[in-house]
Design a protein around this motif. Structure first.
Motif, PDB file in Angstrom:
ATOM      1  N   THR A  25      44.017  32.455  38.156  1.00  0.00           N
ATOM      2  CA  THR A  25      43.882  31.480  36.887  1.00  0.00           C
ATOM      3  C   THR A  25      42.572  30.919  37.312  1.00  0.00           C
ATOM      4  OG1 THR A  25      46.401  31.504  37.063  1.00  0.00           O
ATOM      5  CG2 THR A  25      45.198  29.629  36.042  1.00  0.00           C
ATOM      6  N   PHE A  63      35.994  41.727  35.950  1.00  0.00           N
ATOM      7  CA  PHE A  63      36.570  40.523  35.700  1.00  0.00           C
ATOM      8  C   PHE A  63      37.210  40.970  34.333  1.00  0.00           C
ATOM      9  CE2 PHE A  63      37.299  36.365  33.894  1.00  0.00           C
ATOM     10  CZ  PHE A  63      37.480  35.398  34.750  1.00  0.00           C
ATOM     11  N   LEU A  64      38.682  40.893  34.197  1.00  0.00           N
ATOM     12  CA  LEU A  64      39.229  41.273  33.053  1.00  0.00           C
ATOM     13  C   LEU A  64      39.928  39.822  32.595  1.00  0.00           C
ATOM     14  CD1 LEU A  64      40.520  42.883  30.807  1.00  0.00           C
ATOM     15  CD2 LEU A  64      42.086  43.950  32.134  1.00  0.00           C
ATOM     16  N   LEU A  65      39.834  39.468  31.464  1.00  0.00           N
ATOM     17  CA  LEU A  65      40.371  38.224  31.025  1.00  0.00           C
ATOM     18  C   LEU A  65      41.826  38.487  30.225  1.00  0.00           C
ATOM     19  CD1 LEU A  65      40.464  34.998  30.854  1.00  0.00           C
ATOM     20  CD2 LEU A  65      39.265  35.220  28.487  1.00  0.00           C
ATOM     21  N   ALA A 115      40.757  37.065  25.744  1.00  0.00           N
ATOM     22  CA  ALA A 115      41.598  38.035  26.048  1.00  0.00           C
ATOM     23  C   ALA A 115      41.240  39.543  25.750  1.00  0.00           C
ATOM     24  CB  ALA A 115      43.117  37.696  25.535  1.00  0.00           C
ATOM     25  N   THR A 125      36.140  42.133  29.124  1.00  0.00           N
ATOM     26  CA  THR A 125      35.792  42.643  30.675  1.00  0.00           C
ATOM     27  C   THR A 125      34.311  42.010  30.844  1.00  0.00           C
ATOM     28  OG1 THR A 125      37.084  44.519  30.529  1.00  0.00           O
ATOM     29  CG2 THR A 125      35.666  44.436  32.265  1.00  0.00           C
ATOM     30  N   VAL A 162      32.342  30.222  35.741  1.00  0.00           N
ATOM     31  CA  VAL A 162      33.390  30.298  34.787  1.00  0.00           C
ATOM     32  C   VAL A 162      33.722  28.879  34.358  1.00  0.00           C
ATOM     33  CG1 VAL A 162      35.604  31.138  34.379  1.00  0.00           C
ATOM     34  CG2 VAL A 162      34.217  32.385  35.717  1.00  0.00           C
ATOM     35  N   ASN A 207      36.567  27.059  31.794  1.00  0.00           N
ATOM     36  CA  ASN A 207      37.480  27.015  30.918  1.00  0.00           C
ATOM     37  C   ASN A 207      37.409  25.946  29.675  1.00  0.00           C
ATOM     38  OD1 ASN A 207      39.960  26.783  29.099  1.00  0.00           O
ATOM     39  ND2 ASN A 207      41.121  27.088  31.097  1.00  0.00           N
ATOM     40  N   ALA A 255      44.047  29.986  31.220  1.00  0.00           N
ATOM     41  CA  ALA A 255      43.464  31.597  31.218  1.00  0.00           C
ATOM     42  C   ALA A 255      44.136  32.137  32.356  1.00  0.00           C
ATOM     43  CB  ALA A 255      42.190  31.267  31.172  1.00  0.00           C
ATOM     44  N   SER A 284      43.279  35.794  34.454  1.00  0.00           N
ATOM     45  CA  SER A 284      42.579  37.149  34.858  1.00  0.00           C
ATOM     46  C   SER A 284      42.845  37.904  35.678  1.00  0.00           C
ATOM     47  CB  SER A 284      41.147  36.529  34.972  1.00  0.00           C
ATOM     48  OG  SER A 284      41.341  35.817  36.491  1.00  0.00           O
ATOM     49  N   TRP A 285      42.373  39.277  35.684  1.00  0.00           N
ATOM     50  CA  TRP A 285      42.594  40.236  36.612  1.00  0.00           C
ATOM     51  C   TRP A 285      41.114  40.669  37.239  1.00  0.00           C
ATOM     52  CZ3 TRP A 285      47.236  41.733  38.693  1.00  0.00           C
ATOM     53  CH2 TRP A 285      47.107  42.864  39.441  1.00  0.00           C
ATOM     54  N   VAL A 286      41.289  40.659  38.533  1.00  0.00           N
ATOM     55  CA  VAL A 286      39.592  40.911  39.161  1.00  0.00           C
ATOM     56  C   VAL A 286      39.947  42.020  40.260  1.00  0.00           C
ATOM     57  CG1 VAL A 286      37.939  40.087  40.506  1.00  0.00           C
ATOM     58  CG2 VAL A 286      39.098  38.451  38.953  1.00  0.00           C
TER      59      VAL A 286
END
Length: 104
Positions: A19, A36-38, A56, A59, A70, A72, A78, A80-82
């Protein structure tokens, strides 16, 4: 399926959900490539001084040595997946080095 943990990660790669902080994360560089994928929300991502709004599904690839931050810009969370390599180290603008516990 349980979330990835250092003891269950691969020998070279590690993934984690995150997050991004409310407000602005400090500019830093990394010594390993990060993908980094949102997943949820929107963020302002700055790479080497160039800022773009991501949403969303977007990448961002952060190459080693790239200045990265980054922000917000909303009141919404938000997510993310890293993905990166084991051994990741981040260096802040003031020279402070940060090594996540799983990266050792």
């Amino acid at each position: 399926m349980p979330p990835a943990q250092r003891t269950r990660s691969g020998n070279e790669l590690y993934v984690w959900p995150g997050t991004p902080p409310e407000g602005h994360a400090p500019v830093h560089t990394v010594n390993r490539e990060e993908i980094f994928l949102l997943l949820v929300g929107e963020l302002l991502v700055t790479l080497d001084g160039s800022t773009e709004r991501i949403r969303a599904g977007d990448t961002v690839i952060v190459n080693p040595g790239t200045a990265f931050s980054v922000e917000n810009p909303t009141d919404h969370t938000a997510l993310s997946w890293v993905t990166t390599s084991i051994g990741l180290e981040a260096v802040l603008a003031d020279g402070t080095r940060i090594t996540p516990p799983w990266a050792n």
